[in-house]
Motif scaffolding. Sequence first.
Motif, PDB file in Angstrom:
ATOM      1  N   ALA A 146      96.792   7.115  49.845  1.00  0.00           N
ATOM      2  CA  ALA A 146      97.927   8.040  49.797  1.00  0.00           C
ATOM      3  C   ALA A 146      98.334   8.519  51.194  1.00  0.00           C
ATOM      4  CB  ALA A 146      97.591   9.240  48.917  1.00  0.00           C
ATOM      5  N   VAL A 147      97.361   8.945  51.978  1.00  0.00           N
ATOM      6  CA  VAL A 147      97.650   9.589  53.266  1.00  0.00           C
ATOM      7  C   VAL A 147      97.878   8.592  54.399  1.00  0.00           C
ATOM      8  CG1 VAL A 147      96.680  11.134  55.022  1.00  0.00           C
ATOM      9  CG2 VAL A 147      96.490  11.714  52.599  1.00  0.00           C
ATOM     10  N   ASP A 148      97.065   7.541  54.461  1.00  0.00           N
ATOM     11  CA  ASP A 148      97.151   6.602  55.581  1.00  0.00           C
ATOM     12  C   ASP A 148      98.128   5.457  55.356  1.00  0.00           C
ATOM     13  OD1 ASP A 148      95.182   8.113  56.802  1.00  0.00           O
ATOM     14  OD2 ASP A 148      93.561   6.726  56.302  1.00  0.00           O
ATOM     15  N   TYR A 149      98.397   5.130  54.103  1.00  0.00           N
ATOM     16  CA  TYR A 149      99.269   3.991  53.821  1.00  0.00           C
ATOM     17  C   TYR A 149     100.621   4.420  53.246  1.00  0.00           C
ATOM     18  CZ  TYR A 149     101.029  -0.373  51.901  1.00  0.00           C
ATOM     19  OH  TYR A 149     101.827  -1.445  51.585  1.00  0.00           O
ATOM     20  N   LEU A 150     100.606   5.091  52.084  1.00  0.00           N
ATOM     21  CA  LEU A 150     101.868   5.397  51.402  1.00  0.00           C
ATOM     22  C   LEU A 150     102.690   6.471  52.111  1.00  0.00           C
ATOM     23  CD1 LEU A 150     100.797   5.174  47.667  1.00  0.00           C
ATOM     24  CD2 LEU A 150     102.161   3.536  48.977  1.00  0.00           C
ATOM     25  N   LYS A 151     102.054   7.542  52.550  1.00  0.00           N
ATOM     26  CA  LYS A 151     102.816   8.626  53.190  1.00  0.00           C
ATOM     27  C   LYS A 151     103.593   8.123  54.409  1.00  0.00           C
ATOM     28  CE  LYS A 151     102.335  13.535  53.915  1.00  0.00           C
ATOM     29  NZ  LYS A 151     101.426  14.677  53.945  1.00  0.00           N
ATOM     30  N   PRO A 152     102.967   7.383  55.344  1.00  0.00           N
ATOM     31  CA  PRO A 152     103.747   6.854  56.478  1.00  0.00           C
ATOM     32  C   PRO A 152     104.821   5.855  56.044  1.00  0.00           C
ATOM     33  CG  PRO A 152     101.400   6.763  56.970  1.00  0.00           C
ATOM     34  CD  PRO A 152     101.531   7.136  55.522  1.00  0.00           C
ATOM     35  N   LEU A 153     104.526   5.049  55.027  1.00  0.00           N
ATOM     36  CA  LEU A 153     105.513   4.096  54.519  1.00  0.00           C
ATOM     37  C   LEU A 153     106.723   4.826  53.952  1.00  0.00           C
ATOM     38  CD1 LEU A 153     106.124   1.092  53.878  1.00  0.00           C
ATOM     39  CD2 LEU A 153     104.997   1.474  51.665  1.00  0.00           C
ATOM     40  N   PHE A 154     106.485   5.874  53.169  1.00  0.00           N
ATOM     41  CA  PHE A 154     107.584   6.634  52.584  1.00  0.00           C
ATOM     42  C   PHE A 154     108.391   7.377  53.650  1.00  0.00           C
ATOM     43  CE2 PHE A 154     105.048   7.055  48.359  1.00  0.00           C
ATOM     44  CZ  PHE A 154     105.322   5.728  48.069  1.00  0.00           C
ATOM     45  N   GLU A 155     107.731   7.788  54.729  1.00  0.00           N
ATOM     46  CA  GLU A 155     108.447   8.453  55.831  1.00  0.00           C
ATOM     47  C   GLU A 155     109.472   7.516  56.462  1.00  0.00           C
ATOM     48  OE1 GLU A 155     108.521  11.602  57.028  1.00  0.00           O
ATOM     49  OE2 GLU A 155     107.256  12.127  55.310  1.00  0.00           O
ATOM     50  N   LYS A 156     109.169   6.226  56.500  1.00  0.00           N
ATOM     51  CA  LYS A 156     110.059   5.233  57.127  1.00  0.00           C
ATOM     52  C   LYS A 156     111.138   4.736  56.173  1.00  0.00           C
ATOM     53  CE  LYS A 156     106.475   3.622  60.230  1.00  0.00           C
ATOM     54  NZ  LYS A 156     105.497   2.577  60.509  1.00  0.00           N
ATOM     55  N   ALA A 157     110.942   4.938  54.888  1.00  0.00           N
ATOM     56  CA  ALA A 157     111.873   4.414  53.886  1.00  0.00           C
ATOM     57  C   ALA A 157     113.163   5.225  53.851  1.00  0.00           C
ATOM     58  CB  ALA A 157     111.223   4.429  52.512  1.00  0.00           C
ATOM     59  N   ILE A 158     114.254   4.539  53.631  1.00  0.00           N
ATOM     60  CA  ILE A 158     115.542   5.222  53.477  1.00  0.00           C
ATOM     61  C   ILE A 158     115.530   6.051  52.197  1.00  0.00           C
ATOM     62  CG2 ILE A 158     118.011   4.879  53.087  1.00  0.00           C
ATOM     63  CD1 ILE A 158     117.737   2.356  54.895  1.00  0.00           C
ATOM     64  N   ASN A 159     115.022   5.470  51.124  1.00  0.00           N
ATOM     65  CA  ASN A 159     114.930   6.166  49.841  1.00  0.00           C
ATOM     66  C   ASN A 159     113.619   5.757  49.156  1.00  0.00           C
ATOM     67  OD1 ASN A 159     115.100   7.094  47.198  1.00  0.00           O
ATOM     68  ND2 ASN A 159     117.303   6.733  47.060  1.00  0.00           N
ATOM     69  N   PRO A 160     112.528   6.504  49.401  1.00  0.00           N
ATOM     70  CA  PRO A 160     111.243   6.107  48.818  1.00  0.00           C
ATOM     71  C   PRO A 160     111.239   6.126  47.290  1.00  0.00           C
ATOM     72  CG  PRO A 160     111.073   8.244  49.881  1.00  0.00           C
ATOM     73  CD  PRO A 160     112.411   7.692  50.220  1.00  0.00           C
ATOM     74  N   HIS A 161     112.081   6.950  46.680  1.00  0.00           N
ATOM     75  CA  HIS A 161     112.136   7.018  45.215  1.00  0.00           C
ATOM     76  C   HIS A 161     112.708   5.721  44.637  1.00  0.00           C
ATOM     77  CE1 HIS A 161     111.079  11.253  45.413  1.00  0.00           C
ATOM     78  NE2 HIS A 161     111.922  11.311  46.421  1.00  0.00           N
ATOM     79  N   LYS A 162     113.685   5.176  45.296  1.00  0.00           N
ATOM     80  CA  LYS A 162     114.252   3.896  44.883  1.00  0.00           C
ATOM     81  C   LYS A 162     113.283   2.761  45.236  1.00  0.00           C
ATOM     82  CE  LYS A 162     118.438   1.137  45.416  1.00  0.00           C
ATOM     83  NZ  LYS A 162     119.762   1.048  46.062  1.00  0.00           N
ATOM     84  N   MET A 163     112.639   2.867  46.394  1.00  0.00           N
ATOM     85  CA  MET A 163     111.743   1.823  46.866  1.00  0.00           C
ATOM     86  C   MET A 163     110.581   1.580  45.904  1.00  0.00           C
ATOM     87  SD  MET A 163     109.616   1.561  50.441  1.00  0.00           S
ATOM     88  CE  MET A 163     108.358   2.732  49.954  1.00  0.00           C
ATOM     89  N   ILE A 164     109.963   2.645  45.375  1.00  0.00           N
ATOM     90  CA  ILE A 164     108.792   2.458  44.514  1.00  0.00           C
ATOM     91  C   ILE A 164     109.139   1.789  43.189  1.00  0.00           C
ATOM     92  CG2 ILE A 164     107.509   4.361  45.582  1.00  0.00           C
ATOM     93  CD1 ILE A 164     108.116   6.070  43.091  1.00  0.00           C
TER      94      ILE A 164
END
Length: 151
Positions: A92-110
């Motif tokens: 959650a902290v080392d992988y997904l959180k940084p990935l979601f920070e870079k995403a334009i829309n993490p809600h759509k991305m997932i």
Amino acid sequence: MQKCNGDGWGMMWLRNNHIRTFKSFSEEGLWDKYQELKEFNPIIHLRWKTHGDIDHENTHPHYCGHGIYLMHNGIVSTTIRDQAKSDTWHLAVDYLKPLFEKAINPHKMIRHPTFRERFEKIIGSENRIVLGDRGGYVFFNLPQWHKVTNV
């Protein structure tokens, strides 16, 4: 089930377009909390420690940023930089959180098929993960899930 997985438990549920969460270590209260929230179809996680300390921070759900929470069953092969933290915390902290920070829309991305395909490859086919956000729940490795009904 709680006696076999007694290292903490948590719930997440969608209410007013936001994921709400609750975590506990008590052997009491799970059924009462479920009864209180059952109209919201909460997702429940019972922890059985494989990595990390038995504490509030390692109890699910884990916050991934942008109003997205994670619950996980299994063991994810990830770099454990802090032995006090679980593999799920690191995911959650080392992988997904940084990935979601870079995403334009993490809600759509997932919810995108390419994300699903790549994420399931990273986590492995035996792991079960649910991400919850304002749009509801996204389940990964769905064939591995078990559902309790008639409660």
